[in-house]
Design a protein around this motif. Structure first.
Motif, PDB file in Angstrom:
ATOM      1  N   PRO A  10       0.938  -1.255  -0.175  1.00 38.70           N
ATOM      2  CA  PRO A  10       0.003   0.080  -0.063  1.00 38.70           C
ATOM      3  C   PRO A  10       0.812   1.407  -0.131  1.00 38.70           C
ATOM      4  O   PRO A  10       1.995   1.338   0.321  1.00 38.70           O
ATOM      5  CB  PRO A  10      -0.669  -0.052   1.420  1.00 38.70           C
ATOM      6  N   LEU A  11       0.228   2.502  -0.356  1.00 42.77           N
ATOM      7  CA  LEU A  11       0.745   3.606  -0.289  1.00 42.77           C
ATOM      8  C   LEU A  11       0.668   4.226   1.241  1.00 42.77           C
ATOM      9  O   LEU A  11      -0.653   4.325   1.586  1.00 42.77           O
ATOM     10  CB  LEU A  11       0.225   4.743  -1.215  1.00 42.77           C
ATOM     11  N   ILE A  12       1.253   4.578   1.822  1.00 42.66           N
ATOM     12  CA  ILE A  12       1.348   4.742   3.439  1.00 42.66           C
ATOM     13  C   ILE A  12       1.911   6.171   3.618  1.00 42.66           C
ATOM     14  O   ILE A  12       2.827   6.586   2.948  1.00 42.66           O
ATOM     15  CB  ILE A  12       2.051   3.625   4.322  1.00 42.66           C
ATOM     16  N   ASP A  13       1.497   6.590   4.943  1.00 38.95           N
ATOM     17  CA  ASP A  13       2.023   7.694   5.360  1.00 38.95           C
ATOM     18  C   ASP A  13       3.358   7.308   6.126  1.00 38.95           C
ATOM     19  O   ASP A  13       3.169   6.488   6.547  1.00 38.95           O
ATOM     20  CB  ASP A  13       0.918   8.634   6.192  1.00 38.95           C
ATOM     21  N   LEU A  14       4.253   8.357   6.399  1.00 40.09           N
ATOM     22  CA  LEU A  14       5.525   7.900   6.924  1.00 40.09           C
ATOM     23  C   LEU A  14       5.270   7.629   8.232  1.00 40.09           C
ATOM     24  O   LEU A  14       6.022   6.863   9.228  1.00 40.09           O
ATOM     25  CB  LEU A  14       6.479   9.083   6.926  1.00 40.09           C
ATOM     26  N   GLN A  26       4.614   1.658  -0.693  1.00 39.49           N
ATOM     27  CA  GLN A  26       4.849   2.765  -1.571  1.00 39.49           C
ATOM     28  C   GLN A  26       4.995   4.284  -0.733  1.00 39.49           C
ATOM     29  O   GLN A  26       4.122   4.240   0.162  1.00 39.49           O
ATOM     30  CB  GLN A  26       3.717   2.931  -2.495  1.00 39.49           C
ATOM     31  N   LEU A  27       5.810   5.062  -1.124  1.00 36.77           N
ATOM     32  CA  LEU A  27       6.022   6.058  -0.520  1.00 36.77           C
ATOM     33  C   LEU A  27       6.167   7.475  -1.238  1.00 36.77           C
ATOM     34  O   LEU A  27       6.749   7.092  -2.305  1.00 36.77           O
ATOM     35  CB  LEU A  27       7.373   6.423   0.565  1.00 36.77           C
ATOM     36  N   LEU A  28       5.227   8.232  -1.013  1.00 38.64           N
ATOM     37  CA  LEU A  28       5.149   9.598  -1.778  1.00 38.64           C
ATOM     38  C   LEU A  28       5.850  10.799  -0.785  1.00 38.64           C
ATOM     39  O   LEU A  28       5.161  11.085   0.100  1.00 38.64           O
ATOM     40  CB  LEU A  28       3.788  10.016  -1.970  1.00 38.64           C
ATOM     41  N   VAL A  29       6.908  11.011  -1.035  1.00 37.87           N
ATOM     42  CA  VAL A  29       7.662  11.986  -0.014  1.00 37.87           C
ATOM     43  C   VAL A  29       8.419  13.339  -0.640  1.00 37.87           C
ATOM     44  O   VAL A  29       8.673  13.153  -1.940  1.00 37.87           O
ATOM     45  CB  VAL A  29       8.845  11.019   0.564  1.00 37.87           C
ATOM     46  N   PHE A  30       8.792  14.099   0.049  1.00 35.47           N
ATOM     47  CA  PHE A  30       9.797  15.159  -0.336  1.00 35.47           C
ATOM     48  C   PHE A  30      11.246  14.861   0.177  1.00 35.47           C
ATOM     49  O   PHE A  30      11.380  14.414   1.095  1.00 35.47           O
ATOM     50  CB  PHE A  30       9.025  16.516   0.301  1.00 35.47           C
ATOM     51  N   VAL A  31      12.226  15.141  -0.768  1.00 38.89           N
ATOM     52  CA  VAL A  31      13.539  14.732  -0.452  1.00 38.89           C
ATOM     53  C   VAL A  31      14.133  16.374   0.013  1.00 38.89           C
ATOM     54  O   VAL A  31      14.150  17.374  -0.551  1.00 38.89           O
ATOM     55  CB  VAL A  31      14.162  14.187  -1.969  1.00 38.89           C
ATOM     56  N   GLN A  32      14.956  16.057   1.305  1.00 41.14           N
ATOM     57  CA  GLN A  32      15.332  17.018   1.825  1.00 41.14           C
ATOM     58  C   GLN A  32      16.952  17.238   1.592  1.00 41.14           C
ATOM     59  O   GLN A  32      17.699  17.829   1.355  1.00 41.14           O
ATOM     60  CB  GLN A  32      15.271  17.158   3.475  1.00 41.14           C
ATOM     61  N   ASP A 120      -0.722  25.960  -6.154  1.00 42.29           N
ATOM     62  CA  ASP A 120      -1.518  24.961  -5.508  1.00 42.29           C
ATOM     63  C   ASP A 120      -1.118  23.616  -6.133  1.00 42.29           C
ATOM     64  O   ASP A 120      -0.586  23.644  -7.199  1.00 42.29           O
ATOM     65  CB  ASP A 120      -3.040  24.962  -5.399  1.00 42.29           C
ATOM     66  N   SER A 121      -1.378  22.491  -5.528  1.00 46.14           N
ATOM     67  CA  SER A 121      -1.161  21.116  -6.152  1.00 46.14           C
ATOM     68  C   SER A 121      -1.998  20.758  -7.470  1.00 46.14           C
ATOM     69  O   SER A 121      -1.553  19.863  -8.181  1.00 46.14           O
ATOM     70  CB  SER A 121      -1.534  20.220  -5.000  1.00 46.14           C
ATOM     71  N   ASP A 122      -3.280  21.642  -7.745  1.00 41.33           N
ATOM     72  CA  ASP A 122      -3.755  21.388  -8.939  1.00 41.33           C
ATOM     73  C   ASP A 122      -2.954  21.656 -10.215  1.00 41.33           C
ATOM     74  O   ASP A 122      -3.187  20.885 -10.969  1.00 41.33           O
ATOM     75  CB  ASP A 122      -5.152  22.313  -8.849  1.00 41.33           C
ATOM     76  N   GLN A 123      -2.207  22.536 -10.150  1.00 41.20           N
ATOM     77  CA  GLN A 123      -1.358  23.102 -11.474  1.00 41.20           C
ATOM     78  C   GLN A 123      -0.201  21.946 -11.429  1.00 41.20           C
ATOM     79  O   GLN A 123       0.099  21.531 -12.505  1.00 41.20           O
ATOM     80  CB  GLN A 123      -0.723  24.438 -11.101  1.00 41.20           C
ATOM     81  N   GLU A 136      -4.706  12.203  -3.773  1.00 39.11           N
ATOM     82  CA  GLU A 136      -4.761  12.942  -2.414  1.00 39.11           C
ATOM     83  C   GLU A 136      -3.541  13.029  -1.682  1.00 39.11           C
ATOM     84  O   GLU A 136      -3.495  14.395  -1.259  1.00 39.11           O
ATOM     85  CB  GLU A 136      -5.985  12.094  -1.655  1.00 39.11           C
ATOM     86  N   LYS A 137      -2.762  12.202  -1.635  1.00 42.35           N
ATOM     87  CA  LYS A 137      -1.658  11.982  -0.812  1.00 42.35           C
ATOM     88  C   LYS A 137      -0.832  13.258  -1.616  1.00 42.35           C
ATOM     89  O   LYS A 137       0.027  14.093  -0.554  1.00 42.35           O
ATOM     90  CB  LYS A 137      -0.738  10.742  -0.909  1.00 42.35           C
ATOM     91  N   TYR A 138      -0.573  13.409  -2.672  1.00 45.69           N
ATOM     92  CA  TYR A 138       0.311  14.401  -3.344  1.00 45.69           C
ATOM     93  C   TYR A 138       0.166  15.632  -3.033  1.00 45.69           C
ATOM     94  O   TYR A 138       0.668  16.500  -2.848  1.00 45.69           O
ATOM     95  CB  TYR A 138       0.119  13.987  -4.858  1.00 45.69           C
TER      96      TYR A 138
END
Length: 412
Positions: A10-14, A26-32, A120-123, A136-138
């Motif tokens: 599954p796609l999960i929250d951290l 699956q992870l949808l994340v921001f790289v620092q 915003d995220s829509d663009q 939604e997660k994105y």
């Protein structure tokens, strides 16, 4: 690349990673941050290049992923949003992290320049073919990045926006922004060079009683050790004293002539919490926070020093023993809050509070101290005032507010 390989998890929250140890997700994340590291394979003594990346999302600001694929590692740069497919959650030396496998893949969803120019995220999501849950997660991750100052710092730094780092001299003082800055990790807080207010998440490590100065009390300077002892009579004396309830200054040789927090500059004398250092940490670093009376009251569940002192004196007069373990207190005494007066120990404790069914604040206070110093599974939220004119030992970082965040994803 992402479409060629199916999802094996599954796609999960951290924040939910601890529930998936040993599983593929699956992870949808921001790289620092991204750091290449050379490792030596023990069996063949052959060197291999891996990449450690620090990532975050809207539920957890700091998480580590070990990337063992060279071609994936070269695609990862700080300041981008990525979708990591089929990675495994592992625990290494009590630290949770993710690691790539042979079937892992990566898709870059947004670059730094897109995050700066899009409102915003829509663009950002219009051109992406993603499922409903992923979209939604994105959106949540994009909103979190654009409203977190230290996250946008990584975006601007890697995108070449040098104007943001140039300070133009002014001949006037800009009005202070009352809104605190959201910071990703303690490392970022320690690197701040401007006075401001910040908000970050961390764990509580220790309470350091900086007011104790003699050699005899050195072993009691760390409160955790004192709480483990059977004799806890000195805890109240070490943490509570006479002082100003407005500015939080103890009545000692450093007591100021005027009160800076009162409009008439007159001190309001009463029982206060002595200033102490609260050591907090995350997976990046540790930081000591100065805690004065008002912040200490918030930290201890709105129980004031006056309430603790008054209850302690009543207990001492009536010679009522203090529970040795907070589990004993919770199981035997907290039931009195529901009105059960049938037990003799409860009657004695009520007598110690003037004969009424009032909360036993000293006992509850001891319980809260032990809970705060226990190993926590979830981080607390700290709002801190940063004063660049002071050093760390004298209150460069001072606690203002303390919150226990509740993640909806953990409840549902």
């Amino acid at each position: 690349m992402a479409a060629a390989i199916g999802w094996y998890g599954p796609l999960i929250d951290l924040s939910r990673a601890s529930s998936h140890v040993g599983d593929m997700v699956q992870l949808l994340v921001f790289v620092q941050r991204s750091q290449p590291i050379e490792k030596i394979i023990a069996s063949s003594r052959r060197p291999i290049l891996m990449t450690n990346i620090q990532v975050g999302d809207d539920t957890m600001p700091y998480f580590v992923v070990s990337v063992w694929h060279k071609y994936i590692g070269t695609m990862i740069v700080p300041g981008v949003v990525i979708l990591l497919q089929n990675v495994k959650i592992v625990k290494f030396r009590e630290v949770l992290q993710a690691t790539t496998l042979q079937i892992s893949s990566l898709t870059v969803l947004a670059h730094g320049s897109h995050l700066i120019t899009s409102k915003d995220s829509d663009q950002l999501i219009a051109h992406l073919q993603l499922g409903g849950t992923t979209r939604e997660k994105y959106s949540k991750v994009i909103h979190w990045i654009q409203h977190t100052e230290s996250a946008m710092y990584f975006v601007r730094k890697t995108d070449g926006d040098q104007q943001s780092s140039v300070q133009v001299p002014k001949n006037w003082k800009s009005p202070e922004d009352p809104k605190p800055r959201n910071i990703l990790s303690i490392t970022d807080v320690l690197c701040l060079h401007n006075s401001c207010k910040v908000v970050f998440h961390a764990f509580i490590g220790e309470i350091f009683l900086s007011s104790l100065r003699n050699d005899e009390a050195k072993e009691q300077m760390f409160l955790r050790k004192t709480l483990l002892k059977i004799d806890k009579t000195r805890i109240m004396e070490d943490l509570i004293c006479l002082g100003c309830t407005k500015c939080g200054s103890p009545m000692d040789y450093r007591f100021p002539l005027y009160c800076s927090n009162n409009s008439n500059y007159v001190h309001d004398i009463g029982q206060i919490y002595k200033p102490f250092m609260l050591h907090v940490w995350d997976h990046a670093a540790l930081i000591p926070l100065l805690v004065k009376d008002r912040a200490a009251t918030i930290l201890f569940g709105s129980i004031t020093a006056e309430m603790v002192h008054k209850c302690y004196n009543q207990i001492s007069i009536n010679h009522i023993p203090v529970p040795l373990h907070y589990q004993d207190f919770c199981s035997s005494n907290l039931i009195s809050f529901a009105g059960d007066e049938s037990r003799k120990p409860l009657r004695n404790l009520n007598d110690a509070n003037g004969g009424s069914n009032k909360p036993k604040f000293y006992h509850i206070w001891l319980v809260l101290l032990k809970i705060l110093l226990k190993k926590q599974e979830s981080p607390f939220q700290f709002e801190v005032n940063v004063d660049k004119e002071k050093d760390i030992e004298n209150g460069r970082f001072e606690l203002i507010l303390f919150r226990m965040p509740c993640f909806i994803s953990e409840i549902t």
